[in-house]
Structures are given as structure tokens and as C-alpha cells.
Design a protein around this motif. Structure first.
Motif, PDB file in Angstrom:
ATOM      1  N   LEU A   1       3.368 -42.614 -33.052  1.00  0.00           N
ATOM      2  CA  LEU A   1       4.228 -42.680 -32.084  1.00  0.00           C
ATOM      3  C   LEU A   1       4.262 -44.125 -31.665  1.00  0.00           C
ATOM      4  O   LEU A   1       3.058 -44.745 -31.572  1.00  0.00           O
ATOM      5  N   GLN A   2       5.505 -44.698 -31.216  1.00  0.00           N
ATOM      6  CA  GLN A   2       5.360 -45.962 -30.463  1.00  0.00           C
ATOM      7  C   GLN A   2       6.338 -45.917 -29.188  1.00  0.00           C
ATOM      8  O   GLN A   2       7.279 -45.554 -28.996  1.00  0.00           O
ATOM      9  N   LEU A   3       5.833 -46.520 -28.134  1.00  0.00           N
ATOM     10  CA  LEU A   3       6.586 -46.753 -26.855  1.00  0.00           C
ATOM     11  C   LEU A   3       7.125 -48.009 -26.909  1.00  0.00           C
ATOM     12  O   LEU A   3       6.449 -49.153 -27.424  1.00  0.00           O
ATOM     13  N   ARG A   4       8.346 -48.263 -26.761  1.00  0.00           N
ATOM     14  CA  ARG A   4       9.057 -49.721 -26.402  1.00  0.00           C
ATOM     15  C   ARG A   4       9.715 -49.446 -24.847  1.00  0.00           C
ATOM     16  O   ARG A   4      10.708 -48.905 -24.824  1.00  0.00           O
ATOM     17  N   ALA A   5       9.194 -50.085 -23.923  1.00  0.00           N
ATOM     18  CA  ALA A   5       9.704 -50.181 -22.753  1.00  0.00           C
ATOM     19  C   ALA A   5      10.246 -51.767 -22.345  1.00  0.00           C
ATOM     20  O   ALA A   5       9.324 -52.433 -22.325  1.00  0.00           O
ATOM     21  N   PHE A   6      11.421 -51.746 -22.143  1.00  0.00           N
ATOM     22  CA  PHE A   6      11.993 -53.026 -22.030  1.00  0.00           C
ATOM     23  C   PHE A   6      12.475 -53.180 -20.597  1.00  0.00           C
ATOM     24  O   PHE A   6      13.218 -52.519 -20.113  1.00  0.00           O
ATOM     25  N   ASP A   7      11.651 -54.004 -19.842  1.00  0.00           N
ATOM     26  CA  ASP A   7      11.877 -54.599 -18.699  1.00  0.00           C
ATOM     27  C   ASP A   7      12.525 -55.930 -18.448  1.00  0.00           C
ATOM     28  O   ASP A   7      11.755 -56.734 -18.858  1.00  0.00           O
ATOM     29  N   TRP A   8      13.518 -55.937 -17.885  1.00  0.00           N
ATOM     30  CA  TRP A   8      14.166 -57.411 -17.793  1.00  0.00           C
ATOM     31  C   TRP A   8      15.063 -57.325 -16.466  1.00  0.00           C
ATOM     32  O   TRP A   8      15.048 -56.639 -15.454  1.00  0.00           O
ATOM     33  N   ASP A   9      15.844 -58.358 -16.395  1.00  0.00           N
ATOM     34  CA  ASP A   9      16.715 -58.514 -15.341  1.00  0.00           C
ATOM     35  C   ASP A   9      17.942 -57.668 -15.315  1.00  0.00           C
ATOM     36  O   ASP A   9      18.903 -57.671 -16.078  1.00  0.00           O
ATOM     37  N   MET A  10      17.881 -56.694 -14.579  1.00  0.00           N
ATOM     38  CA  MET A  10      18.893 -55.632 -14.471  1.00  0.00           C
ATOM     39  C   MET A  10      20.447 -56.003 -13.957  1.00  0.00           C
ATOM     40  O   MET A  10      21.281 -55.586 -14.091  1.00  0.00           O
ATOM     41  N   HIS A  11      20.326 -57.336 -13.154  1.00  0.00           N
ATOM     42  CA  HIS A  11      21.541 -57.956 -12.658  1.00  0.00           C
ATOM     43  C   HIS A  11      22.450 -58.445 -13.710  1.00  0.00           C
ATOM     44  O   HIS A  11      23.673 -58.658 -13.818  1.00  0.00           O
ATOM     45  N   ALA A  12      21.844 -58.693 -15.038  1.00  0.00           N
ATOM     46  CA  ALA A  12      22.473 -59.313 -16.226  1.00  0.00           C
ATOM     47  C   ALA A  12      23.484 -58.257 -16.655  1.00  0.00           C
ATOM     48  O   ALA A  12      24.524 -58.809 -17.471  1.00  0.00           O
ATOM     49  N   GLY A  13      23.265 -57.099 -16.614  1.00  0.00           N
ATOM     50  CA  GLY A  13      24.086 -56.129 -17.014  1.00  0.00           C
ATOM     51  C   GLY A  13      24.039 -55.657 -18.325  1.00  0.00           C
ATOM     52  O   GLY A  13      25.022 -54.923 -18.958  1.00  0.00           O
ATOM     53  N   LEU A  14      22.905 -56.082 -18.984  1.00  0.00           N
ATOM     54  CA  LEU A  14      22.693 -55.593 -20.545  1.00  0.00           C
ATOM     55  C   LEU A  14      22.982 -54.082 -20.656  1.00  0.00           C
ATOM     56  O   LEU A  14      23.648 -53.453 -21.790  1.00  0.00           O
ATOM     57  N   GLN A  15      22.500 -53.187 -19.630  1.00  0.00           N
ATOM     58  CA  GLN A  15      22.413 -51.779 -19.812  1.00  0.00           C
ATOM     59  C   GLN A  15      23.708 -51.286 -19.631  1.00  0.00           C
ATOM     60  O   GLN A  15      24.066 -49.862 -20.196  1.00  0.00           O
ATOM     61  N   ASP A  16      24.738 -51.986 -19.257  1.00  0.00           N
ATOM     62  CA  ASP A  16      26.325 -51.390 -19.343  1.00  0.00           C
ATOM     63  C   ASP A  16      26.860 -51.525 -20.659  1.00  0.00           C
ATOM     64  O   ASP A  16      27.985 -51.046 -20.806  1.00  0.00           O
ATOM     65  N   TYR A  17      26.173 -51.848 -21.659  1.00  0.00           N
ATOM     66  CA  TYR A  17      26.873 -52.327 -22.992  1.00  0.00           C
ATOM     67  C   TYR A  17      25.775 -51.599 -24.212  1.00  0.00           C
ATOM     68  O   TYR A  17      25.791 -52.641 -25.318  1.00  0.00           O
ATOM     69  N   PRO A  18      25.052 -50.755 -24.058  1.00  0.00           N
ATOM     70  CA  PRO A  18      24.127 -50.175 -25.171  1.00  0.00           C
ATOM     71  C   PRO A  18      24.739 -49.944 -26.452  1.00  0.00           C
ATOM     72  O   PRO A  18      25.826 -49.354 -26.431  1.00  0.00           O
ATOM     73  N   VAL A  19      24.133 -50.546 -27.208  1.00  0.00           N
ATOM     74  CA  VAL A  19      24.619 -50.131 -28.771  1.00  0.00           C
ATOM     75  C   VAL A  19      23.226 -49.861 -29.751  1.00  0.00           C
ATOM     76  O   VAL A  19      22.332 -50.720 -29.733  1.00  0.00           O
TER      77      VAL A  19
ATOM     78  N   ILE B   1       6.096 -42.468 -15.042  1.00  0.00           N
ATOM     79  CA  ILE B   1       4.852 -42.589 -14.120  1.00  0.00           C
ATOM     80  C   ILE B   1       4.351 -44.180 -14.051  1.00  0.00           C
ATOM     81  O   ILE B   1       4.029 -44.618 -12.869  1.00  0.00           O
ATOM     82  N   VAL B   2       4.337 -44.705 -14.954  1.00  0.00           N
ATOM     83  CA  VAL B   2       4.057 -46.079 -14.931  1.00  0.00           C
ATOM     84  C   VAL B   2       5.118 -47.297 -14.276  1.00  0.00           C
ATOM     85  O   VAL B   2       4.778 -48.340 -14.090  1.00  0.00           O
ATOM     86  N   LYS B   3       6.202 -46.731 -14.406  1.00  0.00           N
ATOM     87  CA  LYS B   3       7.484 -47.362 -13.795  1.00  0.00           C
ATOM     88  C   LYS B   3       7.767 -48.488 -14.818  1.00  0.00           C
ATOM     89  O   LYS B   3       7.741 -49.745 -14.401  1.00  0.00           O
ATOM     90  N   THR B   4       7.907 -48.263 -16.109  1.00  0.00           N
ATOM     91  CA  THR B   4       8.351 -49.454 -17.004  1.00  0.00           C
ATOM     92  C   THR B   4       9.465 -48.940 -17.621  1.00  0.00           C
ATOM     93  O   THR B   4       9.422 -47.749 -18.389  1.00  0.00           O
ATOM     94  N   GLY B   5      10.388 -50.022 -18.218  1.00  0.00           N
ATOM     95  CA  GLY B   5      11.423 -49.671 -18.865  1.00  0.00           C
ATOM     96  C   GLY B   5      12.450 -49.566 -18.200  1.00  0.00           C
ATOM     97  O   GLY B   5      13.136 -48.427 -18.151  1.00  0.00           O
ATOM     98  N   ASP B   6      13.136 -50.704 -17.485  1.00  0.00           N
ATOM     99  CA  ASP B   6      14.153 -50.286 -16.624  1.00  0.00           C
ATOM    100  C   ASP B   6      15.583 -50.407 -17.299  1.00  0.00           C
ATOM    101  O   ASP B   6      16.390 -49.816 -17.118  1.00  0.00           O
ATOM    102  N   VAL B   7      15.559 -51.513 -18.244  1.00  0.00           N
ATOM    103  CA  VAL B   7      16.871 -51.627 -19.100  1.00  0.00           C
ATOM    104  C   VAL B   7      16.953 -50.693 -20.068  1.00  0.00           C
ATOM    105  O   VAL B   7      17.823 -49.951 -20.202  1.00  0.00           O
ATOM    106  N   HIS B   8      15.829 -50.325 -20.935  1.00  0.00           N
ATOM    107  CA  HIS B   8      15.841 -49.294 -21.710  1.00  0.00           C
ATOM    108  C   HIS B   8      14.397 -48.957 -22.171  1.00  0.00           C
ATOM    109  O   HIS B   8      13.528 -49.752 -22.190  1.00  0.00           O
ATOM    110  N   VAL B   9      14.355 -47.689 -22.361  1.00  0.00           N
ATOM    111  CA  VAL B   9      13.065 -47.127 -23.151  1.00  0.00           C
ATOM    112  C   VAL B   9      13.283 -46.527 -24.353  1.00  0.00           C
ATOM    113  O   VAL B   9      14.365 -45.547 -24.523  1.00  0.00           O
ATOM    114  N   ALA B  10      12.497 -46.786 -25.383  1.00  0.00           N
ATOM    115  CA  ALA B  10      12.701 -46.102 -26.670  1.00  0.00           C
ATOM    116  C   ALA B  10      11.548 -45.558 -27.135  1.00  0.00           C
ATOM    117  O   ALA B  10      10.183 -46.423 -26.931  1.00  0.00           O
ATOM    118  N   ILE B  11      11.404 -44.357 -27.681  1.00  0.00           N
ATOM    119  CA  ILE B  11      10.164 -44.031 -28.403  1.00  0.00           C
ATOM    120  C   ILE B  11      10.483 -43.649 -29.564  1.00  0.00           C
ATOM    121  O   ILE B  11      11.608 -42.971 -29.853  1.00  0.00           O
TER     122      ILE B  11
END
Length: 452
Positions: free
Chosen positions: A201-219, A390-400
């Protein structure tokens, strides 16, 4: 000083926290010296519905997964060359690309313009940047990396440009941002006795600038090569029109992630803006490497650029590695020799991990605690419920990534236009079986015509 170095200084302002170059705990970046993070479990059910077909075009199919405000585009691309990929992509998501790319570029340009005078660089350099502008700086950056790029990448961008009727240079410039900014993210690779049933298994928690709006156009983009020069099938987890890899999986059961480094120590090498951008190093590995050993060999020999922590897990060899990555030096770590060696970053059998940055005690130790709380029974589901949340990591996206069964679990962050919490680690996850997705067939002429 060459222009690419002060381009790097200018664009460093869009990082999620200010850089710190001292290495005592007191001098760490603000997010790394906060009290230990303590989130709440994510108890939302995982959405398991099948992808819904939206339409077919030549060399491409568009689907959606998820429900409500947690829907994500799923794009399938077939091609004999990069242009085939790009033109199908631009045809399927032209409207979203045309909205997203100018918007995100304008955001970064505004950030640079507003904060330029406060950057700790000579006035003469500020004046030059002010006169030449961000576009000039990014074009110069591209000129430094172009000799190391696969021409099919540029062909793919050209195809997107032609199909979506969007400026080619703008698309190239946005793909240079990844080289000049650093996201704070978290990673684990777990296998063997650490996981339930010995899965990889692999965790990928992507934390970045939420104001940039990347999370509005996920693909999610699934590539199906029709020529050996394009490697094998792989999946990129990104945003509309973005073809570099920050998060992804491959049909060869490899998973990729990277963590930006603002807080290095003296074990890191130096940086250079001349080389293969890391978003395309990651893509090359997913596209062409068969095992983690192939990936490590490629990283050893490629001309690297910036400082990163790279995570790679391998479902075939049932193992994972963490890489200390920079232009002049690269080091490979497993669960025995994991670095940095500190009381706040203990080793764990059959796990490699990193929380947010190299020198980041609060997140590193909290991630350790949560991994140990689930040790021996770690699953994708327990990661969603009790690790990333719980760690509060992955605001833009979290992938497992379940690299044993080739299954992706993904959540994207919220925005003012979406209901519910904003960070991805608190939102609903979608489950996608990539074995099914890699087996999909290229749409026939009849299937395309039926959508006209």
C-alpha cells in the motif's frame, strides 16, 4: 546569477509556508513547529459506484466517478504518439481546460506581482523580473529543461492546445511551475507484516495552496499506448490539462509520489534548474519502469534538478523505497536505513514514510504514531479513517494506492462552491479498480458516431 536562480527565488513565494534555512527546531517552518496535529477520523463511506460514460471521441473516452460534490473526471486516452493523447484529451475536456489553465496562471502571476518587492533578492533582480514578467521567466525555465525532455511531452501539450483552443505557451509555462514550487505532502509505503494480508500500500497526501483552485478541476487520466515508444499503460492523478505526474500508478504495479523540501539538512545536494523536471521523471517511471529497481536506476542516471523526497512502492516485488533527491546527490532508503535518523522519525519494519518535509518533527512523529496504531492491519480503509485524517495531511487530494490489486482510492479537496469540509482528508473517497480501467478498449467508430 543566472536567471533561472532568481526565477526560483521569485516563485518560492507560492509555497504553502515560508522557507527556513536554519536547522534547529525553533527555526523550522511555521507548520512544522506547531503543536502535534490531531484531526478527527474520516468515517464517510467510500463510494464504489462504477464509472459513468459521458462520451467517446477518436482516441478517447470521458467518464465520471463519484457523487455530488465529490465527482471526478476520468479520461481514457489511446495513442501512437503524444499528439494523439493530447488531442483526445483536449477534445474531451476542452471547456474545463480553458477555464482552469488561465485561472491558475492568473493566480500565480498575481502572487508574484504582489509579493515581489518583499523577496530577499537584490533590487536589480527585482527590477528585471518586474520588467520582463512571469511569462518571460517561465519561458527561460523551459529553455533550460527542453534539452532533457521527451519530445512526445511537447507533442501532447500541442495536441491539447490545438483541440482545446488554448495557448500552447501558456500550457508549457504552467508545466514549469511544478519545477519551481514545492508542495508539502506526506507519504508512506507499507508491505509485508505491516499491512493486513501483506498487501503493498502507498499513501499520497498532497498538501498545497488551496487558494489556487486545483481541487475544483480534478482529473484521473488513464493512458493506453498503441506504440512501444509510449511505454505501458499508467494513470496520472492531476487536474484538467496537467500532464506532469505528481501522483500516479502504473499497470506494472508501481506507485509514485513526491514531497517538496523547504527544510533540508546538509545531507542534501544542491539544486539546478537545468535537467529533466521531476514531474516528468515521475511520469517516465510510471510509463516505462517495470519494477522499483528500474525506477531507482533511472533516478540514479537522469539529470535531476530540485530537492525532493520521492516515494515509490512496488506491488510486484512487495516493497517500497524513499529517495532523498537533488541535483548533485541521490540516496535510497528502505525500512532499515530510513532517514532522517531522529527520535521524532523512528524506523518501522516494512514501512517507509515521511510527513510534510525533511525536518518536520510534529508531522513526522504524528504520522509514525498513526502508522503504529494500525500496524499489522493497515488497509486503504484504515488509512482513510485513521491515518491521513488524524495527521491532517492531504488538503488538495489524498490518494491511497493498493498496488497488490491495482486499486486507487482518491479524495479531492473542497472549495467555496462545494458542500462539506474543505480538506480532502475529510471528504468522501472514490474507489477505482484500475485492472478494469486498463482493460478498456479503444472506442470504435460506431461508438464515437453514437455520441455525435
Amino acid at each position: 546569477m543566472k536567471l533561472y536562480w532568481f526565477t526560483f527565488l521569485v516563485l518560492s513565494i507560492v509555497k504553502t509556508s515560508s522557507a527556513a534555512r536554519g536547522f534547529s527546531f525553533e527555526n523550522l517552518g511555521s507548520f512544522c513547529k506547531n503543536d502535534t496535529p490531531q484531526g478527527t477520523p474520516n468515517l464517510l463511506p467510500i463510494e464504489t459506484g462504477a464509472p459513468r460514460l459521458i462520451r467517446n471521441v477518436e482516441n478517447g473516452s470521458l467518464y465520471q466517478i463519484g457523487v455530488g460534490d465529490d465527482q471526478t473526471w476520468l479520461v481514457h486516452l489511446w495513442g501512437k504518439n503524444g499528439y494523439d493523447y493530447g488531442f483526445a484529451y483536449g477534445t474531451l475536456l476542452g471547456e474545463q481546460i480553458a477555464q482552469f489553465m488561465p485561472k491558475v496562471y492568473a493566480y500565480f502571476e498575481k502572487e508574484v506581482t504582489e509579493k515581489l518587492e518583499h523577496l530577499p533578492i537584490p533590487e536589480s533582480l527585482k527590477e528585471l523580473i518586474a520588467k520582463k514578467g512571469l511569462a518571460f521567466a517561465l519561458d527561460v525555465q523551459n529553455s533550460f529543461v527542453e534539452p532533457y525532455m521527451d519530445e512526445e511531452i511537447y507533442n501532447e501539450i500541442r495536441g491539447i492546445s490545438d483541440a482545446a483552443n488554448i495557448d500552447y505557451k501558456l500550457l508549457v509555462r504552467i508545466h514549469m511551475f511544478g519545477e519551481l514550487t514545492r508542495a508539502h505532502c506526506s507519504y508512506y509505503g507499507a508491505w509485508g507484516k505491516a499491512t493486513l494480508g501483506g498487501k503493498t500500500l502507498q499513501l499520497r497526501a498532497f498538501d498545497w495552496d488551496m487558494h489556487a483552485g486545483l481541487q475544483d478541476y480534478p482529473v484521473i487520466t488513464v493512458y493506453h499506448p498503441l506504440s512501444s515508444k509510449l511505454g505501458h499503460a499508467f494513470t496520472n492523478i492531476a487536474w484538467a490539462g496537467y500532464i506532469g505526474v505528481l501522483s500516479g500508478m502504473s499497470s506494472s504495479l508501481l506507485g509514485m509520489t513526491s514531497i517538496g523540501v523547504e527544510l533540508p539538512d546538509d545531507t542534501f545536494g544542491d539544486e539546478s534548474m537545468s535537467g529533466q523536471p521531476f514531474i516528468f521523471v515521475s511520469r517516465y517511471i510510471l510509463q516505462f519502469s517495470e519494477t522499483v529497481d528500474d525506477a531507482l536506476s533511472y533516478i540514479s542516471n537522469v539529470r535531476r534538478t530540485c530537492r525532493l523526497i520521492v516515494g515509490i512502492a512496488d506491488g510486484k516485488l512487495n516493497t517500497a523505497r524513499m529517495i532523498q533527491y537533488s541535483h548533485s546527490k541521490v540516496s535510497f532508503f528502505d525500512d532499515v536505513n530510513l532517514q532522517p535518523a531522529a527520535e521524532w522519525h523512528p524506523t518501522i519494519p516494512n514501512i517507509v514514510y515521511n510527513g510534510m518535509d525533511w525536518l518536520c518533527p510534529s508531522y513526522q512523529y504524528k504520522l509514525y504514531e498513526q502508522l503504529m496504531s494500525e500496524y499489522g492491519k493497515i488497509t486503504a480503509e484504515s488509512t482513510i479513517e485513521n491515518i491521513s485524517a488524524i495527521v491532517k495531511t492531504g488538503d488538495v487530494h489524498v490518494a491511497i494506492y493498493d498496488l497488490t490489486d491495482n486499486i486507487l482510492y482518491l479524495a479531492n479537496g473542497g472549495s467555496p462552491n462545494k458542500q462539506g469540509p474543505k480538506p480532502a482528508y475529510q471528504r468522501q473517497f472514490n474507489k477505482l479498480d484500475l485492472k478494469i480501467e486498463y482493460a478498456r478498449s479503444q472506442p470504435s467508430i460506431n461508438e464515437i458516431e453514437n455520441f455525435h
